[in-house]
Structure formats: structure tokens, C-alpha cells
Scaffold this motif. Structure first.
Motif, PDB file in Angstrom:
ATOM      1  N   ARG A  91      50.188  22.043  87.572  1.00 18.61           N
ATOM      2  CA  ARG A  91      49.339  22.149  88.758  1.00 18.61           C
ATOM      3  C   ARG A  91      48.307  21.036  88.819  1.00 18.61           C
ATOM      4  O   ARG A  91      47.976  20.530  89.893  1.00 18.61           O
ATOM      5  N   ARG A  92      47.774  20.657  87.664  1.00 21.12           N
ATOM      6  CA  ARG A  92      46.746  19.621  87.626  1.00 21.12           C
ATOM      7  C   ARG A  92      47.326  18.234  87.444  1.00 21.12           C
ATOM      8  O   ARG A  92      46.581  17.244  87.491  1.00 21.12           O
ATOM      9  N   GLY A  93      48.615  18.141  87.240  1.00 20.53           N
ATOM     10  CA  GLY A  93      49.223  16.835  87.016  1.00 20.53           C
ATOM     11  C   GLY A  93      49.282  16.014  88.289  1.00 20.53           C
ATOM     12  O   GLY A  93      49.663  16.503  89.346  1.00 20.53           O
ATOM     13  N   ALA A  94      48.914  14.741  88.178  1.00 22.96           N
ATOM     14  CA  ALA A  94      48.963  13.857  89.345  1.00 22.96           C
ATOM     15  C   ALA A  94      50.378  13.389  89.617  1.00 22.96           C
ATOM     16  O   ALA A  94      50.831  13.358  90.757  1.00 22.96           O
ATOM     17  N   ARG A  95      51.117  13.027  88.543  1.00 21.06           N
ATOM     18  CA  ARG A  95      52.491  12.544  88.681  1.00 21.06           C
ATOM     19  C   ARG A  95      53.334  13.101  87.547  1.00 21.06           C
ATOM     20  O   ARG A  95      52.820  13.457  86.489  1.00 21.06           O
ATOM     21  N   ALA A  96      54.634  13.146  87.793  1.00 23.90           N
ATOM     22  CA  ALA A  96      55.544  13.641  86.753  1.00 23.90           C
ATOM     23  C   ALA A  96      55.578  12.708  85.553  1.00 23.90           C
ATOM     24  O   ALA A  96      55.737  13.147  84.398  1.00 23.90           O
ATOM     25  N   ALA A  97      55.408  11.398  85.788  1.00 19.67           N
ATOM     26  CA  ALA A  97      55.472  10.438  84.685  1.00 19.67           C
ATOM     27  C   ALA A  97      54.351  10.648  83.684  1.00 19.67           C
ATOM     28  O   ALA A  97      54.535  10.417  82.480  1.00 19.67           O
ATOM     29  N   THR A  98      53.176  11.102  84.158  1.00 16.76           N
ATOM     30  CA  THR A  98      52.065  11.342  83.240  1.00 16.76           C
ATOM     31  C   THR A  98      52.059  12.763  82.686  1.00 16.76           C
ATOM     32  O   THR A  98      51.329  13.045  81.734  1.00 16.76           O
ATOM     33  N   THR A  99      52.863  13.645  83.251  1.00 13.19           N
ATOM     34  CA  THR A  99      52.895  15.042  82.810  1.00 13.19           C
ATOM     35  C   THR A  99      53.988  15.286  81.776  1.00 13.19           C
ATOM     36  O   THR A  99      53.794  16.060  80.829  1.00 13.19           O
ATOM     37  N   VAL A 100      55.140  14.651  81.949  1.00 13.99           N
ATOM     38  CA  VAL A 100      56.297  14.895  81.063  1.00 13.99           C
ATOM     39  C   VAL A 100      55.983  14.614  79.605  1.00 13.99           C
ATOM     40  O   VAL A 100      56.420  15.379  78.714  1.00 13.99           O
ATOM     41  N   PRO A 101      55.255  13.550  79.225  1.00 11.48           N
ATOM     42  CA  PRO A 101      54.997  13.330  77.782  1.00 11.48           C
ATOM     43  C   PRO A 101      54.301  14.489  77.081  1.00 11.48           C
ATOM     44  O   PRO A 101      54.473  14.673  75.865  1.00 11.48           O
ATOM     45  N   TRP A 102      53.520  15.304  77.835  1.00  9.20           N
ATOM     46  CA  TRP A 102      52.847  16.439  77.208  1.00  9.20           C
ATOM     47  C   TRP A 102      53.801  17.592  76.904  1.00  9.20           C
ATOM     48  O   TRP A 102      53.398  18.567  76.247  1.00  9.20           O
ATOM     49  N   LEU A 103      55.066  17.505  77.334  1.00  5.15           N
ATOM     50  CA  LEU A 103      56.054  18.539  77.011  1.00  5.15           C
ATOM     51  C   LEU A 103      56.672  18.336  75.630  1.00  5.15           C
ATOM     52  O   LEU A 103      57.281  19.273  75.073  1.00  5.15           O
ATOM     53  N   VAL A 104      56.539  17.155  75.093  1.00  6.05           N
ATOM     54  CA  VAL A 104      57.155  16.878  73.793  1.00  6.05           C
ATOM     55  C   VAL A 104      56.503  17.679  72.663  1.00  6.05           C
ATOM     56  O   VAL A 104      57.214  18.299  71.841  1.00  6.05           O
ATOM     57  N   PRO A 105      55.149  17.731  72.546  1.00  4.60           N
ATOM     58  CA  PRO A 105      54.558  18.509  71.440  1.00  4.60           C
ATOM     59  C   PRO A 105      54.958  19.983  71.442  1.00  4.60           C
ATOM     60  O   PRO A 105      55.292  20.523  70.360  1.00  4.60           O
ATOM     61  N   PRO A 106      54.963  20.712  72.578  1.00  5.52           N
ATOM     62  CA  PRO A 106      55.403  22.117  72.501  1.00  5.52           C
ATOM     63  C   PRO A 106      56.850  22.272  72.054  1.00  5.52           C
ATOM     64  O   PRO A 106      57.170  23.194  71.280  1.00  5.52           O
ATOM     65  N   VAL A 107      57.730  21.386  72.540  1.00  6.12           N
ATOM     66  CA  VAL A 107      59.145  21.486  72.139  1.00  6.12           C
ATOM     67  C   VAL A 107      59.291  21.235  70.640  1.00  6.12           C
ATOM     68  O   VAL A 107      59.993  21.978  69.923  1.00  6.12           O
ATOM     69  N   VAL A 108      58.600  20.225  70.138  1.00  2.79           N
ATOM     70  CA  VAL A 108      58.690  19.910  68.704  1.00  2.79           C
ATOM     71  C   VAL A 108      58.100  21.048  67.872  1.00  2.79           C
ATOM     72  O   VAL A 108      58.669  21.455  66.837  1.00  2.79           O
ATOM     73  N   ALA A 109      56.945  21.614  68.325  1.00 10.43           N
ATOM     74  CA  ALA A 109      56.312  22.691  67.569  1.00 10.43           C
ATOM     75  C   ALA A 109      57.174  23.947  67.538  1.00 10.43           C
ATOM     76  O   ALA A 109      57.186  24.686  66.534  1.00 10.43           O
ATOM     77  N   ALA A 110      57.922  24.215  68.602  1.00 10.46           N
ATOM     78  CA  ALA A 110      58.746  25.422  68.641  1.00 10.46           C
ATOM     79  C   ALA A 110      60.069  25.241  67.895  1.00 10.46           C
ATOM     80  O   ALA A 110      60.601  26.205  67.325  1.00 10.46           O
ATOM     81  N   VAL A 111      60.622  24.046  67.853  1.00 14.82           N
ATOM     82  CA  VAL A 111      61.946  23.820  67.247  1.00 14.82           C
ATOM     83  C   VAL A 111      61.838  23.563  65.745  1.00 14.82           C
ATOM     84  O   VAL A 111      62.719  23.975  64.961  1.00 14.82           O
ATOM     85  N   THR A 112      60.787  22.910  65.308  1.00 23.85           N
ATOM     86  CA  THR A 112      60.692  22.488  63.904  1.00 23.85           C
ATOM     87  C   THR A 112      60.788  23.658  62.918  1.00 23.85           C
ATOM     88  O   THR A 112      61.554  23.596  61.928  1.00 23.85           O
ATOM     89  N   PRO A 113      60.043  24.771  63.104  1.00 22.43           N
ATOM     90  CA  PRO A 113      60.194  25.880  62.135  1.00 22.43           C
ATOM     91  C   PRO A 113      61.616  26.438  62.081  1.00 22.43           C
ATOM     92  O   PRO A 113      62.083  26.868  61.005  1.00 22.43           O
ATOM     93  N   VAL A 114      62.302  26.458  63.221  1.00 17.43           N
ATOM     94  CA  VAL A 114      63.672  26.975  63.234  1.00 17.43           C
ATOM     95  C   VAL A 114      64.578  26.073  62.413  1.00 17.43           C
ATOM     96  O   VAL A 114      65.418  26.538  61.614  1.00 17.43           O
ATOM     97  N   LEU A 115      64.429  24.767  62.586  1.00 19.30           N
ATOM     98  CA  LEU A 115      65.284  23.834  61.850  1.00 19.30           C
ATOM     99  C   LEU A 115      64.978  23.834  60.350  1.00 19.30           C
ATOM    100  O   LEU A 115      65.877  23.598  59.520  1.00 19.30           O
ATOM    101  N   LEU A 116      63.708  24.137  59.992  1.00 18.42           N
ATOM    102  CA  LEU A 116      63.347  24.117  58.577  1.00 18.42           C
ATOM    103  C   LEU A 116      63.727  25.415  57.868  1.00 18.42           C
ATOM    104  O   LEU A 116      63.966  25.400  56.642  1.00 18.42           O
ATOM    105  N   THR A 117      63.789  26.507  58.568  1.00 20.25           N
ATOM    106  CA  THR A 117      64.043  27.804  57.922  1.00 20.25           C
ATOM    107  C   THR A 117      65.482  28.280  58.051  1.00 20.25           C
ATOM    108  O   THR A 117      65.877  29.235  57.382  1.00 20.25           O
ATOM    109  N   GLN A 118      66.260  27.657  58.944  1.00 22.01           N
ATOM    110  CA  GLN A 118      67.638  28.107  59.149  1.00 22.01           C
ATOM    111  C   GLN A 118      68.588  26.917  59.072  1.00 22.01           C
ATOM    112  O   GLN A 118      68.261  25.816  59.498  1.00 22.01           O
ATOM    113  N   ALA A 119      69.777  27.199  58.480  1.00 23.18           N
ATOM    114  CA  ALA A 119      70.828  26.182  58.424  1.00 23.18           C
ATOM    115  C   ALA A 119      71.761  26.415  59.596  1.00 23.18           C
ATOM    116  O   ALA A 119      72.598  27.335  59.583  1.00 23.18           O
ATOM    117  N   LEU A 120      71.641  25.590  60.635  1.00 22.29           N
ATOM    118  CA  LEU A 120      72.414  25.756  61.867  1.00 22.29           C
ATOM    119  C   LEU A 120      73.359  24.600  62.060  1.00 22.29           C
ATOM    120  O   LEU A 120      73.040  23.452  61.698  1.00 22.29           O
TER     121      LEU A 120
END
Length: 389
Positions: A91-120
Motif C-alpha cells: 500500500r505504501r510502495g511507490a513502485r513495484a521495482a522498489t517494493t519487490v526487493p523487500w520480499l526476499v528477506p521474508p522468503v529466505v527467513a521462512a525457507v531456511t529453517p525448513v531446508l536446515l531441519t528437513q532432507a527434501l
């Protein structure tokens, strides 16, 4: 006034209460979802509740709320709070180009524990990353779409306002064109008849042997030519070569009224000042209209035109005495004024003056006007030359 202030205070209090209720719901609903979930780690609940409690940071800067939810995302229970933070980010983002980079930290934070604790296998790793990315992209995209919709709506409003202004301008141009057309028609028709009157009067003055008839014909010819010139000035059809009457034309105006049988006297008082050309023309119109009304509504009366020159103002007063007998053709009382005086008042006000009219004690009628004069700054004192010591 007090009632309006009280109503405004009640409305502001209600708005604050509604904002507080909304903020409590934004925090409590994700917190309830966290408490109902099964924690994968011992610290997952506390981390997710911290993320819910820090959601108000999104009002300061949305990325702060996203960063506050990273610990809870690593614990697997902060997605309800992260969805709110990511929506605020969009909602507060001016453009998609400046908003998309902030999606990387949540994705990394949510996926990393799964990859470290499970052999998939790699297929499930790809699906996990894809689902987590969709979880992060969906609320952010919704926020961006809502912001874009608001901007488009505001742009449409601006376009509608611009269209209304353009339509009003076109209508005004059409009205001006119609006024110009009417002015040309009036000039052609009335000017034609005024010219015929002038030509006929000149012919009478040339062929008659009676002096009185000749003088009347010459006066009629002069009045016809003057009426034609003034009509052209009023319609804006002069090319600048003809002279518009001003203060210098008052003497001729008074002489013309005397020749028409009006007992009129012109009196100047004070030292003449510097009047603007528009003011001079307005003064001429005041005197002209007043003399015309006196000749029409109070024939046979004495008329006095007084011009008083003050330091910063020019006062004009035109008054006539009481008529010997009432004029039957007049349908309104003497002090009522007419459309001519009303239009004259608008003209006087357009140059910064004031106009008033009405009956006087002796049953006469007076028209008074005052006009501002242009002030001339005093000359600067000459600089003193310093004598050498």
C-alpha cells in the motif's frame, strides 16, 4: 458556533476510537491465529507474538514491520502478522521495482529453517520456495493494486475536472463569439441609421435658408456622429484613432446640453490632480448620464455640475433643482434610479470609485461620485556632498 465545535469534537473522538479499534483488531486477530497453531519450535509462539505486537511500526515505515516478523517467520508461526506487514508494504510502495526487493528477506527467513531441519528432494524444495514466494507476493500485490486503483481514480477525477474546465472555457468562448456577433449586428444596423440621420441633417443644413433650422440640423448631425462614435467605443470596434471623451470633453458635453435647452453650469474647485484615463472616461459618463436624466425626467430645471479636486480624490456632483411641474411620462419616483444609473455604478466601481444618487430636500435630484487619483511620490532629497576634512 459552540454547537459546531462540539459536533466537530465528537466526530474527531469517534474517528480516533474507530482507528484504535481497527488497530486492536489488526494485532489481536493474527495473535489469536498464532495461539491456535501448533508451534514447530519452543520459541515460535513468542517470536510470532512479538511480530504481532510490532505491527504498528508499519505506520512509521512498512519495511520495519516486515523486518520485525522475520524471527517469527523463521519459527513458522508469524505468517498472519507477515501478511498484514506485506500488505502495508504494497500500500505504501511507490513502485513495484522498489517494493519487490523487500520480499526476499521474508522468503529466505521462512525457507531456511525448513531446508536446515528437513532432507527434501529438489522437487519439494522448489515447491516450498514457490509456495512461500506466493505467500509473500499475494498481499504485497494486493496492496500495490489498491494503491494503483486509488491513483487511477484520482487521475480520472483530475481528467474530469480538466474536461469540465475545458467545456466551460469553450462555452465562454462561444458566448464571447455570440456577443461579438450581436455587437457587429448592432453596429451595422444602428450605425446605418445613425449615418443616415447625420447625412440627412447635413443635407438640411446645406439646403435650408433659416439660421435656426440650420443650427438645429448641424446639432443633430453632431449628435448622430457622437452617438455612432460612442457606440463603437462601447462595442470595442474602434481602431484607436478616434478619441474617447474624458475630462477634456466635459466642456463640449455641457455646451451641447446648453444648445439642447438645458440650463447647466460647470464648476471646478481645487487644483486638478493626476487622474487615470479610465477614471476620466468614468467621470465623463457620470456627467453625461446625469445630464441625460435631468433633461429627460426634470426638463426646464437648472443643473449644476461640480468637480471638486481633493489631494487624493476627485468628487463629482451633478444636481438639478425641483421641476416646476411633475413629468407625466415618468413612471417611477425621482429617487428610484434606473438601469442606466445601476450600470453606471458598476462602471464607477470598476475603477475604484463610489457612486450614489437620490432626491434632496428641495425635491431635486443629485448624483454623486468619487474617484481615486494617482499619487505622485515626493521627489527624493538630494544627497549631501561630504566636505573633505
Amino acid at each position: 458556533m459552540t454547537g459546531a465545535l462540539s459536533g466537530g469534537n465528537v466526530k474527531m473522538s469517534w474517528m480516533r476510537l474507530r482507528r484504535l479499534a481497527t488497530e486492536l483488531a489488526v494485532i489481536s486477530v493474527p495473535a489469536i491465529a498464532v495461539l491456535w497453531a501448533v508451534p514447530p519450535f519452543s520459541w515460535s509462539v513468542s517470536a510470532a507474538l512479538v511480530a504481532c505486537g510490532l505491527l504498528p511500526l508499519r505506520h512509521i515505515w512498512p519495511p520495519l514491520a516486515v523486518l520485525a516478523a522475520l524471527w517469527g517467520l523463521a519459527g513458522g508461526l508469524a505468517w498472519p502478522a507477515a501478511l498484514v506487514a506485506l500488505y502495508a508494504l504494497g500500500r505504501r510502495g511507490a513502485r513495484a521495482a522498489t517494493t519487490v526487493p523487500w520480499l526476499v528477506p521474508p522468503v529466505v527467513a521462512a525457507v531456511t529453517p525448513v531446508l536446515l531441519t528437513q532432507a527434501l528432494p529438489w522437487q519439494r524444495i522448489v515447491l516450498t520456495v514457490a509456495f512461500v514466494a506466493l505467500y509473500a507476493i499475494a498481499p504485497t500485490s494486493l496492496g500495490l493494486l489498491m494503491t494503483t486503483r486509488e491513483r487511477l481514480t484520482e487521475s480520472l477525477r483530475d481528467l474530469e475536472r480538466a474536461r469540465e474546465k475545458a467545456l466551460a472555457a469553450s462555452q465562454e468562448a462561444a458566448r464571447a463569439q455570440e456577443r461579438a456577433r450581436i455587437g457587429r449586428e448592432i453596429h451595422d444596423s444602428v450605425g446605418h441609421h445613425a449615418t443616415l440621420i447625420a447625412v440627412g441633417a447635413a443635407a438640411i443644413a446645406t439646403t435650408t435658408t433659416e439660421d435656426e433650422t440650420r443650427r438645429g440640423a448641424e446639432q443633430l448631425r453632431a449628435l448622430a456622429k457622437r452617438s455612432l462614435a460612442e457606440m463603437r467605443v462601447a462595442l470595442g470596434m474602434l481602431d484607436g484613432q478616434e478619441h474617447t471623451p474624458g475630462l477634456t470633453g466635459l466642456a463640449a458635453l455641457v455646451d451641447g446640453s446648453r444648445a439642447a435647452g438645458v440650463d447647466v453650469e460647470l464648476q471646478h474647485t481645487g487644483t486638478p490632480g493626476d487622474a487615470a484615463p479610465a477614471v476620466e472616461r468614468a467621470v465623463y459618463r457620470v456627467v453625461q448620464e446625469s445630464l441625460t436624466n435631468a433633461a429627460r425626467h426634470a426638463p426646464g430645471t437648472a443643473v449644476r455640475v461640480d468637480l471638486r479636486w481633493l489631494p487624493h480624490e476627485l468628487e463629482v456632483q451633478v444636481g438639478n433643482s425641483a421641476p416646476a411641474s411633475p413629468v407625466r411620462s415618468r413612471r417611477e419616483p425621482l429617487g428610484g434610479g434606473g438601469a442606466g444609473l445601476t450600470g453606471l455604478a458598476e462602471r464607477v466601481e470598476s475603477v475604484g470609485g463610489r457612486l450614489s444618487w437620490g432626491p434632496v430636500v428641495d425635491a431635486g435630484f443629485v448624483v454623486q461620485a468619487s474617484f481615486p487619483l494617482r499619487t505622485v511620490p515626493p521627489p527624493a532629497a538630494p544627497a549631501r556632498e561630504e566636505q573633505p576634512a
